[in-house]
Design an enzyme around this catalytic site. Structure first.
Site, PDB file in Angstrom:
ATOM      1  N   GLU A  41      21.585  28.693   8.247  1.00 43.79           N
ATOM      2  CA  GLU A  41      22.394  27.511   8.507  1.00 43.79           C
ATOM      3  C   GLU A  41      23.113  27.664   9.855  1.00 43.79           C
ATOM      4  O   GLU A  41      23.062  26.789  10.678  1.00 43.79           O
ATOM      5  CB  GLU A  41      23.408  27.315   7.365  1.00 43.79           C
ATOM      6  CG  GLU A  41      24.221  26.054   7.448  1.00 43.79           C
ATOM      7  CD  GLU A  41      23.392  24.765   7.465  1.00 43.79           C
ATOM      8  OE1 GLU A  41      22.223  24.791   7.052  1.00 43.79           O
ATOM      9  OE2 GLU A  41      23.926  23.746   7.920  1.00 43.79           O
ATOM     10  N   LYS A  48      32.458  44.722  18.183  1.00 45.29           N
ATOM     11  CA  LYS A  48      33.658  45.242  17.516  1.00 45.29           C
ATOM     12  C   LYS A  48      34.740  45.545  18.553  1.00 45.29           C
ATOM     13  O   LYS A  48      34.439  46.072  19.625  1.00 45.29           O
ATOM     14  CB  LYS A  48      33.247  46.529  16.795  1.00 45.29           C
ATOM     15  CG  LYS A  48      33.992  46.825  15.533  1.00 45.29           C
ATOM     16  CD  LYS A  48      33.378  48.058  14.864  1.00 45.29           C
ATOM     17  CE  LYS A  48      34.074  48.409  13.586  1.00 45.29           C
ATOM     18  NZ  LYS A  48      33.943  47.404  12.540  1.00 45.29           N
ATOM     19  N   ARG A  78      26.307  37.796  12.181  1.00 47.10           N
ATOM     20  CA  ARG A  78      26.479  37.252  10.832  1.00 47.10           C
ATOM     21  C   ARG A  78      25.631  35.989  10.688  1.00 47.10           C
ATOM     22  O   ARG A  78      25.770  35.047  11.463  1.00 47.10           O
ATOM     23  CB  ARG A  78      27.952  36.948  10.584  1.00 47.10           C
ATOM     24  CG  ARG A  78      28.216  36.519   9.171  1.00 47.10           C
ATOM     25  CD  ARG A  78      29.683  36.592   8.850  1.00 47.10           C
ATOM     26  NE  ARG A  78      30.195  37.951   8.894  1.00 47.10           N
ATOM     27  CZ  ARG A  78      31.449  38.273   9.240  1.00 47.10           C
ATOM     28  NH1 ARG A  78      32.296  37.337   9.589  1.00 47.10           N
ATOM     29  NH2 ARG A  78      31.845  39.528   9.238  1.00 47.10           N
ATOM     30  N   GLU A 140      24.376  45.609  13.389  1.00 48.08           N
ATOM     31  CA  GLU A 140      24.444  45.279  11.957  1.00 48.08           C
ATOM     32  C   GLU A 140      24.276  43.770  11.774  1.00 48.08           C
ATOM     33  O   GLU A 140      24.920  42.986  12.467  1.00 48.08           O
ATOM     34  CB  GLU A 140      25.789  45.711  11.369  1.00 48.08           C
ATOM     35  CG  GLU A 140      25.863  45.422   9.864  1.00 48.08           C
ATOM     36  CD  GLU A 140      27.245  45.673   9.289  1.00 48.08           C
ATOM     37  OE1 GLU A 140      27.385  46.618   8.510  1.00 48.08           O
ATOM     38  OE2 GLU A 140      28.176  44.915   9.610  1.00 48.08           O
ATOM     39  N   ASN A 149      30.715  33.779   2.350  1.00 49.50           N
ATOM     40  CA  ASN A 149      31.439  33.900   3.612  1.00 49.50           C
ATOM     41  C   ASN A 149      32.899  33.456   3.455  1.00 49.50           C
ATOM     42  O   ASN A 149      33.811  34.077   3.995  1.00 49.50           O
ATOM     43  CB  ASN A 149      30.740  33.051   4.678  1.00 49.50           C
ATOM     44  CG  ASN A 149      31.249  33.366   6.059  1.00 49.50           C
ATOM     45  OD1 ASN A 149      31.420  34.537   6.414  1.00 49.50           O
ATOM     46  ND2 ASN A 149      31.534  32.344   6.838  1.00 49.50           N
ATOM     47  N   THR A 153      35.862  36.078   4.222  1.00 46.96           N
ATOM     48  CA  THR A 153      36.785  35.782   5.321  1.00 46.96           C
ATOM     49  C   THR A 153      38.232  35.875   4.841  1.00 46.96           C
ATOM     50  O   THR A 153      39.089  36.481   5.489  1.00 46.96           O
ATOM     51  CB  THR A 153      36.504  34.357   5.880  1.00 46.96           C
ATOM     52  OG1 THR A 153      35.125  34.284   6.204  1.00 46.96           O
ATOM     53  CG2 THR A 153      37.329  34.050   7.109  1.00 46.96           C
TER      54      THR A 153
HETATM   55  P1  0O2 Z   1      35.035  44.603  10.386  1.00 46.67           P
HETATM   56  O1  0O2 Z   1      36.423  44.364  10.838  1.00 46.67           O
HETATM   57  O2  0O2 Z   1      34.443  43.425   9.696  1.00 46.67           O
HETATM   58  O3  0O2 Z   1      34.150  45.102  11.472  1.00 46.67           O
HETATM   59  P2  0O2 Z   1      29.672  52.975   4.692  1.00 46.67           P
HETATM   60  O4  0O2 Z   1      28.506  52.282   4.112  1.00 46.67           O
HETATM   61  O5  0O2 Z   1      30.872  52.975   3.793  1.00 46.67           O
HETATM   62  O6  0O2 Z   1      29.316  54.299   5.240  1.00 46.67           O
HETATM   63  P3  0O2 Z   1      30.561  50.828   6.420  1.00 46.67           P
HETATM   64  O7  0O2 Z   1      30.240  50.719   7.866  1.00 46.67           O
HETATM   65  O8  0O2 Z   1      31.988  50.559   6.025  1.00 46.67           O
HETATM   66  O9  0O2 Z   1      30.133  52.253   6.011  1.00 46.67           O
HETATM   67  O10 0O2 Z   1      29.561  49.901   5.665  1.00 46.67           O
HETATM   68  P4  0O2 Z   1      29.718  48.622   4.808  1.00 46.67           P
HETATM   69  O11 0O2 Z   1      30.395  48.920   3.533  1.00 46.67           O
HETATM   70  O12 0O2 Z   1      28.339  48.095   4.744  1.00 46.67           O
HETATM   71  O13 0O2 Z   1      30.705  47.652   5.641  1.00 46.67           O
HETATM   72  C1  0O2 Z   1      30.368  47.155   6.876  1.00 46.67           C
HETATM   73  C2  0O2 Z   1      31.057  45.846   7.092  1.00 46.67           C
HETATM   74  O14 0O2 Z   1      30.840  44.985   5.974  1.00 46.67           O
HETATM   75  C3  0O2 Z   1      32.558  45.908   7.215  1.00 46.67           C
HETATM   76  O15 0O2 Z   1      32.918  46.259   8.508  1.00 46.67           O
HETATM   77  C4  0O2 Z   1      32.952  44.478   6.855  1.00 46.67           C
HETATM   78  O16 0O2 Z   1      32.670  43.597   7.917  1.00 46.67           O
HETATM   79  C5  0O2 Z   1      31.986  44.181   5.727  1.00 46.67           C
HETATM   80  N1  0O2 Z   1      32.572  44.577   4.439  1.00 46.67           N
HETATM   81  C6  0O2 Z   1      32.257  45.633   3.695  1.00 46.67           C
HETATM   82  N2  0O2 Z   1      32.998  45.668   2.578  1.00 46.67           N
HETATM   83  C7  0O2 Z   1      33.804  44.599   2.621  1.00 46.67           C
HETATM   84  C8  0O2 Z   1      34.801  44.062   1.728  1.00 46.67           C
HETATM   85  O17 0O2 Z   1      35.089  44.613   0.663  1.00 46.67           O
HETATM   86  N3  0O2 Z   1      35.420  42.918   2.112  1.00 46.67           N
HETATM   87  C9  0O2 Z   1      35.115  42.266   3.275  1.00 46.67           C
HETATM   88  N4  0O2 Z   1      35.780  41.150   3.563  1.00 46.67           N
HETATM   89  N5  0O2 Z   1      34.197  42.757   4.137  1.00 46.67           N
HETATM   90  C10 0O2 Z   1      33.541  43.896   3.808  1.00 46.67           C
HETATM   91  P5  0O2 Z   1      34.322  46.910   8.837  1.00 46.67           P
HETATM   92  O18 0O2 Z   1      34.151  47.855   9.969  1.00 46.67           O
HETATM   93  O19 0O2 Z   1      34.922  47.492   7.591  1.00 46.67           O
HETATM   94  O20 0O2 Z   1      35.209  45.715   9.282  1.00 46.67           O
END
Ligand code: 0O2
Length: 267
Positions: A41, A48, A78, A140, A149, A153
Site C-alpha cells: 500500500e 537510524k 517499512r 531491515e 502499524n 507506532t
Molecule cells: P527503532 O527505534 O524502531 O529503530 P534481536 O532480534 O533482539 O537481536 P533487534 O534488532 O531488536 O534484535 O530485532 P527486532 O526484535 O527484530 O527489532 C527490530 C525493530 O523492530 C525495532 O528496532 C523496532 O523498530 C521493531 N520492534 C521490535 N519489537 C518491537 C516492539 O515490541 N514494539 C515496537 N513498537 N517495535 C518493535 P529498534 O532498534 O528497537 O527501534
C-alpha cells in the site's frame, strides 16, 4: 567517533534507503498501471539516528568497530500492506529479486512478541555504488498491515516515554489492543475479495480516464479544434453515465479516431 566519520558511515545507508524506497514504490506503480491490486500500500524508510544507534550499541554491547556488522537496521524500510495475506506476497516478491539477498527473517506476524508487537522482518544484504566503489550493507525491511502499524507506532511512542518501564496497566491495555488488531485484520481478510474488487474497478476506471484524456489532449495537436471540443463534450456525457461499458466503448472509438489522425499525419 567524529561527526564527519558518522556522516561517512551513514551516507551509503541513506543511499540504500533512497534506492529501496524508489524500487518498492515502483512495484506499486507497476501493479497499478497494469490494473492489478498492489500488495504494497505504501513504503517509507529511514536511516537510524545516531542517538538510536548509540542506544542500541549500549543495549547489545556492540563496539564502534562492530556497528556495521552487528546493527543490521541502520537502514530501515517499512512496507505497509492492507491485508495480512499481502505480507506473504511481498515476502515472495523480495525473495525473487536479484538485487536483494535475504540474510534472515523473523515472523512476528504468526509469532507475536510478548509486548503484542506483530510485523514480518527481513534482513537483506544490498549493494550500493558510492564514490569509493561498491559497498555491500545490511538493511531491515519491516512488513506489516496498516492495523499492525497503528499499534506499533503508538506502542513505540510509549516506549520512548517510559523507556523499558511501561506501567503494567498500560502494558495490559496494549496486549488487549494487539488482540483487537488481530481481530480487525481477520475481519478485513474476510471481505478482502470484495474490497480488492472495488479498488481494482476504481483504478481501472482511473487508468481508462487517464488514457482518454491523453488521447483528447493529443488530438488538439492534429485535429480541428471544434471537432475535439465535440469529442470532449461527448466524453463528459459518457463519464456522467457512470457506466464502465460505455466508457470502454468510448475509449475504443477514440482510439480509432486517434489512429486515423496518426496514419494521416504519416502519409
Ligand atoms: P527503532 O527505534 O524502531 O529503530 P534481536 O532480534 O533482539 O537481536 P533487534 O534488532 O531488536 O534484535 O530485532 P527486532 O526484535 O527484530 O527489532 C527490530 C525493530 O523492530 C525495532 O528496532 C523496532 O523498530 C521493531 N520492534 C521490535 N519489537 C518491537 C516492539 O515490541 N514494539 C515496537 N513498537 N517495535 C518493535 P529498534 O532498534 O528497537 O527501534
Amino acid at each position: 567517533m567524529e561527526i564527519q566519520l558518522w556522516r561517512e558511515l551513514l551516507d551509503p545507508y541513506q543511499l540504500a534507503v533512497d534506492e529501496l524506497i524508489v524500487k518498492f514504490n515502483h512495484i506499486i506503480t507497476e501493479h497499478r498501471n497494469r490494473g492489478l491490486y498492489s500488495p504494497i500500500e505504501f513504503v517509507d524508510g529511514r536511516v537510524k539516528s545516531i542517538a538510536s544507534i548509540l542506544d542500541k550499541m549500549k543495549r547489545k554491547d556492540v563496539s564502534m568497530n562492530d556497528i556495521e556488522e552487528k546493527i543490521e537496521d541502520i537502514a530501515g524500510i517499512r512496507i505497509t500492506c492492507q491485508f495480512v495475506e499481502d505480507i506473504d506476497r511481498v515476502v515472495k516478491i523480495i525473495k525473487q529479486r536479484t538485487d536483494m539477498k535475504v540474510k534472515c527473517e523473523k515472523d512476528y506476524v504468526n509469532h507475536m512478541k510478548d509486548s503484542g508487537y506483530r510485523s514480518y522482518h527481513m534482513i537483506i544484504s544490498y549493494i550500493v555504488n558510492t564514490v569509493e566503489g561498491e559497498k555491500e550493507l545490511s538493511a531491515e525491511i519491516q512488513i506489516r498491515t496498516m492495523a499492525m502499524n497503528f499499534w506499533a507506532t503508538i506502542e513505540h511512542s510509549l516506549q520512548y516515554k517510559y523507556k523499558e518501564n511501561i506501567p503494567e496497566y498500560i502494558q495490559q491495555k496494549l496486549i488487549d489492543a494487539s488482540q483487537a488488531i488481530v481481530e480487525i485484520d481477520q475481519e478485513m481478510s474476510d471481505v478482502r475479495d470484495e474490497i480488492m474488487d472495488a479498488q481494482n474497478s476504481h483504478r481501472k476506471k482511473e487508468n481508462l480516464v487517464k488514457d482518454i484524456l491523453n488521447n483528447i489532449q493529443n488530438l488538439y495537436k492534429v485535429a480541428n479544434k471544434r471537432e475535439v471540443t465535440k469529442i470532449q463534450d461527448e466524453f463528459y456525457k459518457v463519464y456522467m453515465m457512470d457506466d464502465m461499458m460505455q466508457l470502454k466503448h468510448f475509449a475504443r472509438q477514440l482510439d480509432i479516431i486517434s489512429e486515423g489522425y496518426r496514419s494521416q499525419s504519416l502519409t
